[in-house]
Design an enzyme around this catalytic site. Structure first.
Site, PDB file in Angstrom:
ATOM      1  N   VAL A 269     -14.836  25.806  27.941  1.00  0.00           N
ATOM      2  CA  VAL A 269     -14.890  24.467  27.351  1.00  0.00           C
ATOM      3  C   VAL A 269     -14.538  24.551  25.870  1.00  0.00           C
ATOM      4  CG1 VAL A 269     -16.321  22.450  26.883  1.00  0.00           C
ATOM      5  CG2 VAL A 269     -16.652  23.744  28.998  1.00  0.00           C
TER       6      VAL A 269
ATOM      7  N   ASP B 172     -26.321  20.425  40.945  1.00  0.00           N
ATOM      8  CA  ASP B 172     -26.458  21.532  39.989  1.00  0.00           C
ATOM      9  C   ASP B 172     -27.235  21.089  38.759  1.00  0.00           C
ATOM     10  OD1 ASP B 172     -26.170  24.161  39.228  1.00  0.00           O
ATOM     11  OD2 ASP B 172     -24.148  23.917  38.415  1.00  0.00           O
TER      12      ASP B 172
ATOM     13  N   GLY C 251     -17.972  26.868  24.734  1.00  0.00           N
ATOM     14  CA  GLY C 251     -18.756  27.439  25.817  1.00  0.00           C
ATOM     15  C   GLY C 251     -17.878  28.031  26.899  1.00  0.00           C
TER      16      GLY C 251
ATOM     17  N   LYS D 215     -12.253  21.052  29.357  1.00  0.00           N
ATOM     18  CA  LYS D 215     -12.652  22.156  30.224  1.00  0.00           C
ATOM     19  C   LYS D 215     -11.428  22.691  30.947  1.00  0.00           C
ATOM     20  CE  LYS D 215     -16.093  23.601  33.600  1.00  0.00           C
ATOM     21  NZ  LYS D 215     -17.340  23.233  34.309  1.00  0.00           N
TER      22      LYS D 215
ATOM     23  N   GLY E 225     -18.711  30.307  34.711  1.00  0.00           N
ATOM     24  CA  GLY E 225     -18.027  30.906  35.833  1.00  0.00           C
ATOM     25  C   GLY E 225     -16.769  30.169  36.250  1.00  0.00           C
ATOM     26  N   MET E 226     -16.718  28.856  35.993  1.00  0.00           N
ATOM     27  CA  MET E 226     -15.564  28.058  36.411  1.00  0.00           C
ATOM     28  C   MET E 226     -14.472  27.986  35.358  1.00  0.00           C
ATOM     29  SD  MET E 226     -17.441  24.873  38.343  1.00  0.00           S
ATOM     30  CE  MET E 226     -15.875  24.084  38.688  1.00  0.00           C
TER      31      MET E 226
END
Length: 215
Positions: A13, A122, A6, A28, A9-10
């Site tokens: 993964v 979130d 995956g 991550k 934005g950060m």
């Protein structure tokens, strides 16, 4: 590293194997631009440490935070399954019993975090993993905060479509902010769509923040 699973934005993964323990983990790796943002790195480490202290069957466990060649990464429990976002996109809205089972497990994990003074900030389908054995696990505490007097956001952090009005307005936050997001999540799981939409990705949050500030 075995494969990419995956990207957001950060960062990205990956599925990986941890040497020594030979266990499968989710790795991550933060994006290069964020790795040079010193205030962000400090804040991320502080909050990631808080998330690592949360040991609950309804929360994805964080194992380690480290650097490699200037890139910040952390490893966490690997969940063999899909996110609730993928589940809704691929299968449409969930049956009532399935949605209630998933929501119950998320609420139990979130309640555990609340008891330890942490709010997630979130809550959304993409941050909840649905394992093949039926468990729902809350993940991504990257912007989590402690529920103390200093929990005021100076910038809008989160996903606007799921954010409470006080979060959009950068006000003092508490558990009720996450409960609002849970309500939006439950609506989406049962109907296949969100209760509120904006013309752009940020329009909903910005409009709500302006309305709250004017009251």
């Amino acid at each position: 590293v075995l494969r990419r699973v995956g990207q957001g934005g950060m960062g990205t993964v990956y599925e990986a194997i941890q040497h020594g323990l030979e266990r499968r983990v989710a790795l991550k790796v933060l994006s290069a631009k964020l790795c040079h943002d010193k205030p962000f790195i400090l804040r991320f480490k502080q909050e990631a440490k808080a998330a690592a202290a949360l040991e609950h069957p309804g929360i994805v466990q964080v194992y380690e935070i480290a650097h490699d060649k200037g890139r910040l990464f952390f490893s966490m429990q690997y969940v063999d399954g899909v996110s609730l976002l993928e589940r809704v996109r691929n299968g449409g809205h969930m049956k009532l019993a399935d949605a209630l089972d998933a929501m119950t497990m998320v609420v139990e994990g979130l309640s555990y975090a609340f008891d330890r003074g942490i709010i997630h900030r979130d809550i959304k389908p993409g941050n909840i993993m649905l394992a093949k054995d039926g468990r729902a696990l809350l993940t991504d505490f990257g912007i989590a905060k402690f529920t103390d007097s200093s929990t005021i956001t100076t910038v809008m952090a989160g996903t606007p479509a799921y954010m409470s009005p006080e979060q959009c307005a950068s006000r003092l936050l508490g558990e009720r902010s996450d409960l609002y997001s849970l309500g939006v999540l439950a609506y989406e799981l049962l109907t296949g769509r969100r209760p509120f939409v904006g013309e752009t990705s940020g329009a909903l949050g910005v409009t709500t923040a302006e309305r709250i500030r004017s009251e």
